[in-house]
Each structure stands twice: as C-alpha cells, then as structure tokens.
Design an enzyme around this catalytic site. Sequence first.
Site, PDB file in Angstrom:
ATOM      1  N   CYS A 211      -3.423 -16.886  10.101  1.00  0.00           N
ATOM      2  CA  CYS A 211      -4.348 -15.765  10.307  1.00  0.00           C
ATOM      3  C   CYS A 211      -5.500 -16.225  11.203  1.00  0.00           C
ATOM      4  CB  CYS A 211      -4.862 -15.263   8.985  1.00  0.00           C
ATOM      5  SG  CYS A 211      -5.249 -16.606   7.876  1.00  0.00           S
TER       6      CYS A 211
ATOM      7  N   GLU B  24      -7.761  -9.683   2.216  1.00  0.00           N
ATOM      8  CA  GLU B  24      -7.968 -10.593   3.353  1.00  0.00           C
ATOM      9  C   GLU B  24      -6.874 -10.267   4.358  1.00  0.00           C
ATOM     10  OE1 GLU B  24     -10.492 -12.502   3.344  1.00  0.00           O
ATOM     11  OE2 GLU B  24     -11.033 -12.523   1.226  1.00  0.00           O
TER      12      GLU B  24
HETATM   13  P1  NAD Z   1       2.365  -8.528   4.820  1.00  0.00           P
HETATM   14  O1  NAD Z   1       1.210  -7.623   4.813  1.00  0.00           O
HETATM   15  O2  NAD Z   1       3.620  -8.050   5.427  1.00  0.00           O
HETATM   16  O3  NAD Z   1       2.754  -8.928   3.335  1.00  0.00           O
HETATM   17  C1  NAD Z   1       1.800  -9.467   2.435  1.00  0.00           C
HETATM   18  C2  NAD Z   1       2.217  -9.142   1.019  1.00  0.00           C
HETATM   19  O4  NAD Z   1       2.121  -7.735   0.828  1.00  0.00           O
HETATM   20  C3  NAD Z   1       3.665  -9.515   0.713  1.00  0.00           C
HETATM   21  O5  NAD Z   1       3.725 -10.033  -0.598  1.00  0.00           O
HETATM   22  C4  NAD Z   1       4.369  -8.191   0.784  1.00  0.00           C
HETATM   23  O6  NAD Z   1       5.518  -8.120  -0.006  1.00  0.00           O
HETATM   24  C5  NAD Z   1       3.306  -7.251   0.242  1.00  0.00           C
HETATM   25  N1  NAD Z   1       3.499  -5.857   0.593  1.00  0.00           N
HETATM   26  C6  NAD Z   1       4.124  -5.337   1.669  1.00  0.00           C
HETATM   27  N2  NAD Z   1       4.087  -3.987   1.610  1.00  0.00           N
HETATM   28  C7  NAD Z   1       3.418  -3.655   0.489  1.00  0.00           C
HETATM   29  C8  NAD Z   1       3.034  -2.422  -0.106  1.00  0.00           C
HETATM   30  N3  NAD Z   1       3.346  -1.269   0.438  1.00  0.00           N
HETATM   31  N4  NAD Z   1       2.328  -2.475  -1.243  1.00  0.00           N
HETATM   32  C9  NAD Z   1       1.989  -3.655  -1.808  1.00  0.00           C
HETATM   33  N5  NAD Z   1       2.331  -4.831  -1.303  1.00  0.00           N
HETATM   34  C10 NAD Z   1       3.035  -4.836  -0.156  1.00  0.00           C
HETATM   35  O7  NAD Z   1       1.867  -9.873   5.475  1.00  0.00           O
HETATM   36  P2  NAD Z   1       2.679 -11.220   5.744  1.00  0.00           P
HETATM   37  O8  NAD Z   1       3.614 -11.007   6.865  1.00  0.00           O
HETATM   38  O9  NAD Z   1       3.217 -11.767   4.466  1.00  0.00           O
HETATM   39  O10 NAD Z   1       1.500 -12.193   6.207  1.00  0.00           O
HETATM   40  C11 NAD Z   1       1.010 -12.231   7.486  1.00  0.00           C
HETATM   41  C12 NAD Z   1      -0.283 -11.471   7.600  1.00  0.00           C
HETATM   42  O11 NAD Z   1      -1.221 -11.959   6.682  1.00  0.00           O
HETATM   43  C13 NAD Z   1      -0.948 -11.596   8.950  1.00  0.00           C
HETATM   44  O12 NAD Z   1      -1.454 -10.354   9.319  1.00  0.00           O
HETATM   45  C14 NAD Z   1      -2.091 -12.568   8.679  1.00  0.00           C
HETATM   46  O13 NAD Z   1      -3.157 -12.467   9.564  1.00  0.00           O
HETATM   47  C15 NAD Z   1      -2.467 -12.200   7.313  1.00  0.00           C
HETATM   48  N6  NAD Z   1      -3.158 -13.284   6.633  1.00  0.00           N
HETATM   49  C16 NAD Z   1      -4.495 -13.190   6.438  1.00  0.00           C
HETATM   50  C17 NAD Z   1      -5.186 -14.215   5.820  1.00  0.00           C
HETATM   51  C18 NAD Z   1      -6.674 -14.148   5.575  1.00  0.00           C
HETATM   52  O14 NAD Z   1      -7.182 -14.965   4.814  1.00  0.00           O
HETATM   53  N7  NAD Z   1      -7.390 -13.235   6.179  1.00  0.00           N
HETATM   54  C19 NAD Z   1      -4.483 -15.344   5.398  1.00  0.00           C
HETATM   55  C20 NAD Z   1      -3.106 -15.398   5.598  1.00  0.00           C
HETATM   56  C21 NAD Z   1      -2.454 -14.360   6.213  1.00  0.00           C
END
Ligand code: NAD
Length: 685
Positions: free
Chosen positions: A475, A441
């Site tokens: 999001c 997501e």
């Molecule tokens: P992010 O992608 O930076 O991090 C999300 C998770 O991924 C964290 O736990 C992070 O540690 C992990 N991560 C980072 N790099 C990784 C890698 N290389 N391999 C595996 N895991 C890794 O996102 P964020 O800043 O925590 O959240 C904000 C984002 O999430 C925004 O883009 C928002 O739109 C999105 N979001 C989407 C939804 C949805 O339902 N579509 C809901 C909430 C947030």
Amino acid sequence: ETVVARSRNWPIPVYQRKWQSDDNYERQVRFLMENYTWLRPAFGSHNLRSLAHAVAWGRQLKVPSGAYEIQMLYGMGAEQAQLFSELGHRVRIYTPFGELIPGMAYLVRRLLENTSNDSFLRASFAENVSIEELLMKPALRAVTRAVTQPPPEPEAPSEKFLNEPNTDFSLEHNRQAMQEAIDTVSDELGIEIPLIIGGKRFDTKQTIVSRNPSRRKQIVGKSASATPEHVAQAVVAARSAFRKWSRTETQFRAEYIELAAARMRERRFELAAWEVFECGKPWAEADADVSEAIDFCMYYAAQIRRLSIPRQCDIPGEENSYFYRPRGVVAVIAPWNFPLAILTGMTVAALATGNTVVLKPAEQSPVIASMLVKILEEVGIPDGVVNFLPGVGEEIGPELIGSPDVDLIAFTGSQAVGLGINERAAKTDLRQDTVKRVIAEMGGKNAIIVDDDANLDEAVQGVLTSAFGYSGQKCSACSRAIVLEAAYDEFVKRLVNATRSLAIGVAEEPGTFVGPVIDEEAQTRIHEYIELGKTEGRLALACDPGELAQTGYFVGPHIFVDVPPEARIAQHEIFGPVLVVIKARDFSHALEIANGTKYALTGGVYSRSPGNLKRARAEFEVGNLYLNRGITGALVERQPFGGFKMSGIGSKAGGPDYLRQFVIPVNITENTLRRGFAPPEDKST
Ligand code: NAD
C-alpha cells in the site's frame, strides 16, 4: 555500518575500537603472506608497526621480497617510503587522480583518519608517543593507553520498545535456516484448513484453493469457505466469549499476546517460508512481515498495560476516574499483501483491549492466516475469543458487516471495498444497540518528489526499491516519481538502467528481487493498465519475465515517462510493478502534482534544500512522509502507519492512538463527602 546496524537492531558488524582493526590487519597480513604463491600481497599503510609486522611475517615464512609490496600515498610518509626502499623492499607510491568531487571525498576521509585520536601518524608526529609504545602489539597498546583514557560508557539498558530485527541474510546460518524451512514447507504443501467457530472445526462443501503465485499449478492449501450461516454462528460465539474475555485481567491478556509473539519468533523461518509459497513474497519481504507481526504483538501488549491505568482527576470530596472498556465483537477483515502482519495487528489490538474477534482473512492467504489462529490457540486463548472464517469477501462480507452484534469493523484493503463497508456499517438495523465503528485502512497512489539538487544515486535507489519491492504490491509503494525538470533526463536514464538490473524470479529463490504478482486477476488488471499506459505516456522500460510467465503470475517492472499528472495511470492505484514518471517545472509544481490525487498515504522527497524539505513537511498531504529515503517499510512505533483523505479512516497502526479505537472511554465520578455512617455490611449473606 554502525548506523545502519543500529537502525536495524543488528549487532554492529565492524570493529569499534581502532586497536581491534589494527589487530585484524595483522591477522590478514599473515593470511596473505601464507598464500603468497596464489596472491600478490600489497600492504598499504603508514602505520610502521603494521608494516614491520608484515615484513617480519615475510621473513618468517620465507616470502621472497619481490613477491609483495608496500604502498604509500604520495606526499605522506616520504621518509618511511625511502627507508623501506633502501631496505630492499618493493615500494609503490600512489596518488589519487580523476574527478574533483570523488577526490575531495577521498581527501576528507584521509584527513579524518590521520587526525583521529587513534591515528598512528598523529601519535607519532603530534603526540610524540614513545617508539616502544608505537611498536607495541595493538592489543597491548590498547591496555597501556586504557590507563590514561577512560573506558567508554556502557550503554544503559533501555526500557524503550525495540523492533524485532529482520534476519540478516548475509549470514550463512540464516540463509541455511530459511532454505531448510522452505524445504520443509514444500513437503507440507496442500494442507487443509477448516473454519474455527467457538473452538470447533468445520469443513465446508465449497473450498478456497490457495496457489503458489510463482508456480500456479502448485497448491499451497485448501481452505474451507464460510457461508453467511457460519458468519451468524461465529458472531454468536464471539459474543458469548466476550463476557469472560472482557473481564480477564489486562495483564493476562497482554501476556497471552506476548506468548504468541514468542511462538512467532521461534517459528519465524517457517512462517516466512509459508509466505514465500502462498503470497510469492521474496525472502527478505516475507521475513520482514513476520518481524512486523511480532512487533504488533509486543507493542500493543505494552500499550494496553499503559492504557489500562485509569486516569484520576480527584478533588476533595470527589473522585473522578477515566478509563476504557472494550467495545464488543470486532470483525477483522484483512488483505493478502502483508498476510501475517496486518492480520495479526488488527487481531491482537482487538484482543489486547478485551474484545472478541471474527477473523476473515483474504481469499489469497488463508493458510498463513490459519497459522496465526493456531498460534493463538496454542498459547491458550479461550475458545470463541477468536473465530476463524476464511471465505469470499463478497459472499460473507455483507452478513458480517451487517450483523447487529458486530460493534467494530477493522478493515485493511482496497478503497472500493473499504468505502462499501463504511456505507453498509452506517445503516442501522432495529436489532442493533450500538452504532458501529469502522476502521478502514485503504489504498494509495504514492509519490516521491525528486528535487533538482537531489542526490541521484540515493533517489534512484529509493524510488526503485519503493516502486518494485514486492512487485509494487505494498500500500506504501511508490507509483509516481515526480522529477524536477533539471534532474529529469539524468534521473530517468539512471532509473531505467538500474531497474533493468533487478532480478526477476520465483519467490523461493534467495536472489529474487521481483517475484510474481498475487494472482491471475491481478496480472490481468496490471496488464490492462500497461496497455492503457501506452496511450497515456511513453513506455521507457518493460522488463520481460520470459518463461516465468508460463508457469506463474509474473509481470516485469514497467516504467512510463512523460506522463501527464491527470492520466489514469497516474491517478488509479494499480498495485503492481508499474511506475509513472512525471515532469515538474519547479518544487511548487511538484507538490501540487503530488497532492493532486484522492489518496494521502505515503510520500517522499529527495532534496538537499532545507527550504524545500521544510515546505514538504508542511504541504505534502500524506500520512507518512519520508525525506531522503525510500517510502516503504514503516516500523511499528518508529513510523506509525496510515493515511487520510481516501486512504483511510482511523488512527495509525503501530502508533500510540491505535488501541483507543477499540475501546469506549468511560468516566466515573463518586461523591466521597461523608454523610453519616454506612450501615455495616451483612456478613451472613
Ligand atoms: P481487497 O479490498 O480486495 O480485500 C481486502 C479484504 O476485504 C479481503 O479479506 C476481502 O475478502 C475482503 N472483502 C472483499 N469484498 C468484501 C465485501 N464486499 N465485504 C467485506 N469484505 C470484503 O484488498 P486486497 O486486494 O486484499 O489488498 C490490497 C489493497 O489493500 C490495496 O488497495 C492496498 O493499498 C490496500 N492496503 C492498504 C493498507 C493500509 O494500511 N492502508 C495496507 C495493506 C493493503
């Protein structure tokens, strides 16, 4: 009030019977009369009983007749007005004047009131109800009338899923409870969080420091930070717990999850308070996140009970059974912006369906994540079923995604990370014996279209809360307002003024609407986009957080107008309180702009035109479309949530198809035609 309360599952706060409000009127009359030395009571009514009651209290309390007045509408009840005046009372005749449209609304309200079944005027003029009955005490009259009127049907208890109500902070006891939780949590700040693998706790040399975004010097907690070796151990632990957990009766698994929901309910203020400190969520946002976490538990528990009933498709001589098996080990990778709800949703979906979990929370919110893990332990979920691995995504992500023993990755986060995970998971390793499945997501660049006939009061309010609630870090947040030419100038003027009035402050303060952004990295990124915006559009509003910016990660709301649809600030997800306003020639153009990004998450339309709303339903490319309301705050079951295009792969969270992603469908066919007798089973072995 009634509709709003029902939609929030709150008790209805207003009287639902006319006699109750008449009765209340009388109580207020007495209060006013008792306080006439401070107040100047005025009684506006055409209900003679209410007025006579006021006069009687005036006499009883010896209120001088000049100290209060009776008010009546011009053109109605002229005889009564005359009568009161002749009896020596002060009478004021009033009449509405001013703009036509609000005046019409007022007249309609009066018509509805006066013609309603319970109206005094209707009873006295049209129904010729006896004077004795008209002048009865309201409660007594209700009893008398009840003899002739059937009582209202009691509402049948519903089997439907009911969303956990958010807290009504307009009630004092709720505000107090939240304040107490904030005080308690503030004494507990600085807690240490270990990894949990197979039920054992581990500290690490490297740690993650979680800070309060409202006051960056305040440390909320320190968590261990997993290494790739810990990932390998956690996956082994999850794999070995899988055999037993996957065979645990569905009913029991569902009950564990419902128990977890019950714990969250008991501790809702405390959990919300931790969110306030760790993620800078204002009260109402933090509270809603806890409700959503509870909803995910209750909803998925109910869903798995349904899903676990095999579908039979039998014919004579053949039985066919279609059912689901768990997939295996699920890596849950969560973001920080809904630090409890999203993490809980992905985790309990995996658990309900019989999978085991390696849970990696976001670096910014390990403390709240640890609260979930603790709750799951407390309700008795066996060791190894949930393994807790706070850590840095870039460091342990590749090991976790690449592990041959991980069968499914449930990820919510940014597009860049989600696409990277999808790519890595697609690479098969010789040690692997299943093709990995990815649920991702991801982000959005969500738009609200404001049509030229839209109700601007509502549109401004909807855009404002959708764009700046939780500082635009949802999001689903609105980051583009696409406004039709004819409404553009007026909309911008009102939006800018309304936004200027938003309260910016630390998240612990109950009056704060715009809190901080999550961390320094986010603050820097948002500031860079603001600078870019100045070259791409016209900055119509830049709210200054003032001194708050010295102590926390604050960025005030910003509005850019006259932004071209293809500008980078109109295409990239900024994830902060930055809104761009784009002008559209007509509704078709507005839809074209709205659909002109790679994302397809949420969207909204404010319009009074049924034709345009119909077009939006068919042509607006988003997973969640909202018509004539704000675009955030999706509720489990009512608005299953998730997008497509570059916003996500997977079925909607909190919706009927979500759990199916965590299972493998299997069909078993048995030939039941008898071919002779089966040999008796040997009972001795
Ligand atoms: P992010 O992608 O930076 O991090 C999300 C998770 O991924 C964290 O736990 C992070 O540690 C992990 N991560 C980072 N790099 C990784 C890698 N290389 N391999 C595996 N895991 C890794 O996102 P964020 O800043 O925590 O959240 C904000 C984002 O999430 C925004 O883009 C928002 O739109 C999105 N979001 C989407 C939804 C949805 O339902 N579509 C809901 C909430 C947030």
